[in-house]
Design a protein around this motif. Structure first.
Motif, PDB file in Angstrom:
ATOM      1  N   TYR A   1       0.836  -1.201   0.000  1.00 50.69           N
ATOM      2  CA  TYR A   1       0.000   0.000   0.000  1.00 50.69           C
ATOM      3  C   TYR A   1       0.873   1.255   0.000  1.00 50.69           C
ATOM      4  O   TYR A   1       0.630   2.189  -0.777  1.00 50.69           O
ATOM      5  CB  TYR A   1      -0.934  -0.002   1.218  1.00 50.69           C
ATOM      6  N   LEU A   2       1.879   1.278   0.853  1.00 50.51           N
ATOM      7  CA  LEU A   2       2.768   2.446   0.896  1.00 50.51           C
ATOM      8  C   LEU A   2       3.522   2.605  -0.422  1.00 50.51           C
ATOM      9  O   LEU A   2       3.675   3.717  -0.923  1.00 50.51           O
ATOM     10  CB  LEU A   2       3.756   2.325   2.055  1.00 50.51           C
ATOM     11  N   GLN A   3       3.990   1.490  -0.980  1.00 53.15           N
ATOM     12  CA  GLN A   3       4.747   1.553  -2.238  1.00 53.15           C
ATOM     13  C   GLN A   3       3.874   2.072  -3.380  1.00 53.15           C
ATOM     14  O   GLN A   3       4.324   2.871  -4.196  1.00 53.15           O
ATOM     15  CB  GLN A   3       5.297   0.156  -2.583  1.00 53.15           C
ATOM     16  N   SER A   4       2.624   1.629  -3.409  1.00 54.11           N
ATOM     17  CA  SER A   4       1.768   2.003  -4.541  1.00 54.11           C
ATOM     18  C   SER A   4       0.982   3.296  -4.324  1.00 54.11           C
ATOM     19  O   SER A   4       0.691   4.004  -5.277  1.00 54.11           O
ATOM     20  CB  SER A   4       0.794   0.860  -4.866  1.00 54.11           C
ATOM     21  N   GLN A   5       0.636   3.614  -3.082  1.00 59.19           N
ATOM     22  CA  GLN A   5      -0.207   4.781  -2.819  1.00 59.19           C
ATOM     23  C   GLN A   5       0.460   5.842  -1.939  1.00 59.19           C
ATOM     24  O   GLN A   5      -0.132   6.882  -1.678  1.00 59.19           O
ATOM     25  CB  GLN A   5      -1.515   4.341  -2.133  1.00 59.19           C
ATOM     26  N   GLY A   6       1.658   5.580  -1.464  1.00 54.72           N
ATOM     27  CA  GLY A   6       2.318   6.468  -0.507  1.00 54.72           C
ATOM     28  C   GLY A   6       2.530   7.887  -0.985  1.00 54.72           C
ATOM     29  O   GLY A   6       2.344   8.843  -0.233  1.00 54.72           O
ATOM     30  N   ARG A   7       2.914   8.040  -2.260  1.00 52.13           N
ATOM     31  CA  ARG A   7       3.131   9.395  -2.790  1.00 52.13           C
ATOM     32  C   ARG A   7       1.849  10.222  -2.684  1.00 52.13           C
ATOM     33  O   ARG A   7       1.879  11.385  -2.294  1.00 52.13           O
ATOM     34  CB  ARG A   7       3.576   9.340  -4.251  1.00 52.13           C
ATOM     35  N   TYR A   8       0.728   9.601  -3.022  1.00 49.52           N
ATOM     36  CA  TYR A   8      -0.565  10.288  -2.980  1.00 49.52           C
ATOM     37  C   TYR A   8      -0.995  10.534  -1.532  1.00 49.52           C
ATOM     38  O   TYR A   8      -1.399  11.646  -1.176  1.00 49.52           O
ATOM     39  CB  TYR A   8      -1.618   9.466  -3.718  1.00 49.52           C
ATOM     40  N   VAL A   9      -0.915   9.515  -0.698  1.00 49.10           N
ATOM     41  CA  VAL A   9      -1.369   9.620   0.698  1.00 49.10           C
ATOM     42  C   VAL A   9      -0.612  10.702   1.456  1.00 49.10           C
ATOM     43  O   VAL A   9      -1.203  11.488   2.204  1.00 49.10           O
ATOM     44  CB  VAL A   9      -1.222   8.254   1.410  1.00 49.10           C
ATOM     45  N   PHE A  10       0.704  10.760   1.260  1.00 54.20           N
ATOM     46  CA  PHE A  10       1.519  11.733   1.982  1.00 54.20           C
ATOM     47  C   PHE A  10       1.708  13.037   1.213  1.00 54.20           C
ATOM     48  O   PHE A  10       2.364  13.956   1.701  1.00 54.20           O
ATOM     49  CB  PHE A  10       2.889  11.129   2.318  1.00 54.20           C
ATOM     50  N   GLY A  11       1.144  13.127   0.014  1.00 55.60           N
ATOM     51  CA  GLY A  11       1.274  14.346  -0.786  1.00 55.60           C
ATOM     52  C   GLY A  11       2.715  14.645  -1.168  1.00 55.60           C
ATOM     53  O   GLY A  11       3.140  15.798  -1.126  1.00 55.60           O
TER      54      GLY A  11
END
Length: 193
Positions: free
Chosen positions: A70-80
């Motif tokens: 989840y962090l690898q695939s969505q981390g950029r978006y989640v953390f802006g």
């Protein structure tokens, strides 16, 4: 870069040391409990990893895989995260989260079948010392040894989220322990059950 491994060689060495050396030291210092005396001895042909252990290993692996994916695939978006440092920040978050997953998993692994894994923990100063040392060195590694460990400074919120993902492994481990597994046949070393 997307698709690159999120952990560097130094980070992998640290994680390996936490999981193998420090984890073994911490868990090996746990005093034996009375339940061990009620179990039949295991002979040379007995299983080294029991069904209960397999349940816990597979459950925790699935949880940790899901978190890291989840962090690898969505981390950029989640953390802006944007800009040239985005990959370094995300990889530091992934590394930090993975380490905290290991720290809390060590606590959960104190008891293979019991839900209350905190019972008696304060009496084992070596275990508490190993966990404390791991957390302190992880903080130093991330916040002060960026060039050496290929990490970057994290914000308080990023630290909190990393710790929270690690901590969530404990209630997950407790739920996993509620899943009944067939005990394997244990032999006493003389071929008898």
């Amino acid at each position: 870069m997307p698709g690159d491994a999120p952990l560097t060689a130094v980070q992998l060495l640290w994680v390996n040391m936490i999981m193998d050396t420090l984890g073994a030291l911490a868990l090996a210092t746990e005093p034996p409990n009375d339940n061990l005396m009620e179990k039949a001895p295991v002979g040379r042909t007995g299983k080294f990893i029991t069904n209960v252990m397999w349940r816990n290993i597979l459950g925790q692996s699935l949880y940790q895989f899901t978190v890291i994916w989840y962090l690898q695939s969505q981390g950029r978006y989640v953390f802006g995260l944007e800009g040239s440092e985005a990959d370094t920040v995300l990889n530091t978050i992934i590394f930090n989260t993975f380490v905290f997953c290991q720290v809390f998993n060590e606590v959960s692994s104190r008891e293979m079948e019991e839900i209350n894994v905190l019972k008696g923990m304060s009496e084992n100063s070596i275990f508490v010392g190993v966990l404390t040392g791991t957390v302190v060195f992880q903080f130093i590694l991330v916040q002060f040894l960026g060039d050496f460990a290929n990490t970057t400074l994290l914000t308080q919120l990023q630290w909190l989220i990393c710790i929270l993902f690690g901590f969530l492994g404990m209630p997950i481990a407790a739920m996993i322990k509620l899943i009944s597994v067939e005990p394997h046949e244990e032999h006493d070393g003389y071929g008898k059950l």
